[in-house]
Enzyme design. Structure first.
Site, mmCIF file in Angstrom:
data_model
loop_
_atom_site.group_PDB
_atom_site.id
_atom_site.type_symbol
_atom_site.label_atom_id
_atom_site.label_comp_id
_atom_site.label_asym_id
_atom_site.label_seq_id
_atom_site.Cartn_x
_atom_site.Cartn_y
_atom_site.Cartn_z
ATOM 1 N N LYS A 171 -76.867 -4.487 -6.700
ATOM 2 C CA LYS A 171 -76.153 -5.671 -7.195
ATOM 3 C C LYS A 171 -77.182 -6.610 -7.809
ATOM 4 C CE LYS A 171 -72.029 -7.031 -7.819
ATOM 5 N NZ LYS A 171 -71.168 -6.187 -8.634
ATOM 6 N N SER A 209 -66.708 -3.877 -10.443
ATOM 7 C CA SER A 209 -66.784 -4.967 -9.471
ATOM 8 C C SER A 209 -65.386 -5.504 -9.151
ATOM 9 C CB SER A 209 -67.715 -6.068 -9.973
ATOM 10 O OG SER A 209 -69.058 -5.625 -9.932
#
Length: 616
Positions: free
Chosen positions: A203, A410
């Site tokens: 991330k 996401s």
């Protein structure tokens, strides 16, 4: 004094009456213009025999066209050197037009003019390319022409029978990349402390604020899917250009040494190099090409008739025409970043998008819903709000299929995971299952200038302020919230996809996957496009006959009138305020990476967002 007040009062009345008169006069004039426009007969477009469909896409190919917006158009004109308004072409309308031309006896061939095609997703180009291949299978020809070919333009051109390039032009194939600006040293120099909270090895949104370079983990993961996309690009071009004995993978993606050698052989002539490498077939300017087409038409006994794409498309029926079937499948588009609250087209609002789904929920004729998503994610809160609406649709007995566009990652995958089925293209970027939060403290910077923050509060939580140093224990509490958000993300994917938490975590950690990889990993059910997703919805809902009902945000008649009326004037207003292109490019780069600090509005400050998924 009393006389003065009386005079002022009379003057005020006069001013007010004058104002009302002017407003009403303007309204009457506008009304007359509108009525006159409505009573003017539109010119009937006639398609003659032996016509050539001129596929001149002067703008960008999009999932869903944005409504005309005066403010947005003014901004666009101010920040662009273009003299003409950039048009939007909805991808499924382009495909419909090509398929209609394929079966239209009046259309002989297609002239694909790509000079001004300024943007399109990879899957948009390949979907249009497939329609061009079907067009060619009927015995009709496709010719591509451009002064220069960008990477996106050339991918579409590769589907043509013949590719023409201006003798002074070039084909620029740079490959795909992810390069970002890194601010750590600048923040250090400014004495600004970024506080980063995240879960997921890959991330990487927050990396530019904590480091001066991309991490090894991010480079590894990004290189993996970038190579996949580039290999798919090369394979597509080589396959489509197989009629050329010169084309090869090396032609499409040479090393710098190979490129230098080949250019030297061509005397430094980029256009000649492109022809010698098999990238193009002929070197001619547009006038020579049109003359050649006119001569060929004359030899066949007719005159060349170029039919403009927009004119031809306007003669076609609506893309989804109601046939009177009682059963319906709803089609709802969602493009852009996911933000809390209500948002206009161009972003996905937690409230506004949920309302669209709610319309499908309360329509008894709708038996299934196809959600077409094209988003890198955004607010975790908004994503969950929309997912809950998806669950409500399923609880009501309606089947839900998510069709993924160029990117559904996401927060986009957070929503998609709840669907009965997920359909993606091979090049869709998805996954990126991770979460982060971030804010910055400027206490050190303020202290340097002799500015200090001090005071009292009722609790220790009241010290949370960007002008104060972050309490370490408070930082640990925030991190706990982010970790809880990640576990929630894993849980919703686990429940939606029928996977264990451990199985989800193995493919999560914020890592990006292509659609092909995602299918192998169990994150996606099928490979296909929007029409495949609609068919899948029909099968799941056991529907034999059905209509497609497109559900879109409502635009008031008043707002639409104002936008249509004044948007063209924005071009005149903006020209004197245009920015230098180099300055604009730099500002856009900074703006895109600062989005989380400027427009993201998650109430808990938690984001499921994939900036890497916006590739160039």
């Amino acid at each position: 004094m009393k006389l003065l007040f009386s005079w002022l009062k009379s003057l005020a009345k006069l001013i007010n009456l004058t104002r009302l008169f002017i407003i009403n006069a303007v309204f009457v004039v506008l009304l007359i213009i509108v009525v006159a426009a409505l009573n003017v007969d539109e010119q009937t477009i006639q398609i003659s025999d032996n016509s050539t469909l001129h596929l001149n896409l002067n703008g960008v190919i999009v999932e869903q066209k944005n409504p005309v917006n005066f403010a947005a158009e003014l901004s666009s004109q101010m920040l662009s050197g273009e003299q003409q308004q950039i048009k939007e072409y909805q991808v499924d309308e382009v495909i419909q037009t090509i398929r209609h031309a394929q079966n239209d006896p009046k259309i002989n061939d297609i002239l694909l003019e790509l000079n001004n095609l300024s943007g399109a997703g990879i899957n948009h180009l390949t979907d249009i390319g497939k329609a061009l291949n079907d067009f060619k299978s009927s015995g009709k020809k496709v010719t591509a022409v451009s002064d220069n070919y960008s990477q996106a333009q050339y991918l579409l051109a590769s589907y043509a029978d013949q590719i023409y390039l201006n003798p002074q032009g070039m084909v620029l194939l740079q490959g795909y990349s992810v390069y970002r600006l890194y601010f750590k040293e600048a923040l250090d120099n400014l004495l600004i402390t970024p506080h980063v909270f995240k879960v997921g090895t890959y991330k990487s949104f927050v990396e530019p604020f904590t480091d001066n370079q991309m991490s090894k983990a991010s480079k590894l993961a990004n290189k993996h899917w970038l190579n996949q996309l580039w290999k798919d690009y090369i394979d597509t071009v080589v396959t489509q250009r197989e009629h050329s004995s010169l084309i090869s993978a090396q032609s499409v993606s040479p090393s710098l040494k190979e490129l230098k050698s080949a250019l030297k052989k061509a005397g430094g002539d980029a256009a000649l190099y492109a022809q010698q490498a098999g990238l193009v077939d002929h070197l001619n300017n547009r006038f020579e090409i049109i003359k050649k087409m006119q001569d060929n038409a004359g030899l066949s006994g007719y005159e060349l008739n170029l039919v403009d794409y927009s004119n031809y498309q306007s003669t076609l029926p609506k893309l989804y025409t109601a046939k009177g079937n009682r059963d319906q499948i709803a089609l709802i588009h969602g493009s852009g970043e996911i933000l809390a609250g209500s948002q206009e087209i161009g972003a996905i609002g937690g409230v506004s998008f949920s309302k669209l789904l709610d319309k499908a929920l309360h329509n008894k004729n709708i038996k299934a819903v196809v959600i077409r998503l094209d988003t890198p994610g955004g607010s975790a809160f908004a994503s969950e709000k929309i997912r809950q609406q998806v669950l409500a649709l399923k609880q009501a007995g309606k089947k839900v299929v998510v069709s993924m566009g160029s990117v559904t990652a996401s927060g986009g995958y957070w929503i998609a995971s709840a669907a009965d089925s997920i359909v993606a293209s091979p090049t869709t970027l998805t996954g990126s299952i991770g979460i982060f939060g971030m804010f910055a403290s400027a206490d050190k910077a303020l202290n340097k200038f002799g500015i200090y923050n001090d005071g009292v509060g009722t609790t220790e939580l009241s010290t949370l302020n960007p002008t104060r140093a972050l309490n370490p224990e408070l930082g640990e509490i925030i991190q706990m919230g982010i970790e809880h958000g990640y576990q929630q993300f894993l849980t919703v994917v686990s429940e939606g996809r029928g996977m264990t938490l451990a199985e989800v975590d193995k493919v999560a950690q914020g890592r990006v996957w292509t659609g092909s990889d995602a299918q192998t990993l169990g994150l996606v059910d099928k490979i296909g496009g929007l029409q495949d997703a609609i068919q899948e919805a029909g099968v799941l809902a056991d529907l034999q006959q059905y209509d497609i009902k497109v559900i879109t945000p409502a635009v008031s008649a008043k707002q639409q009138f104002i936008n249509e009326m004044f948007s063209s004037n924005a071009q005149l207003l903006g020209k004197s305020l245009q920015l230098n292109p180099a300055v604009l490019q730099t500002l856009n780069s900074l703006k895109s990476q600062a989005a989380v600090l400027t427009k993201f509005n998650d109430p808990q400050g938690r984001y499921a967002y994939c900036p890497m998924c916006i590739i160039k």
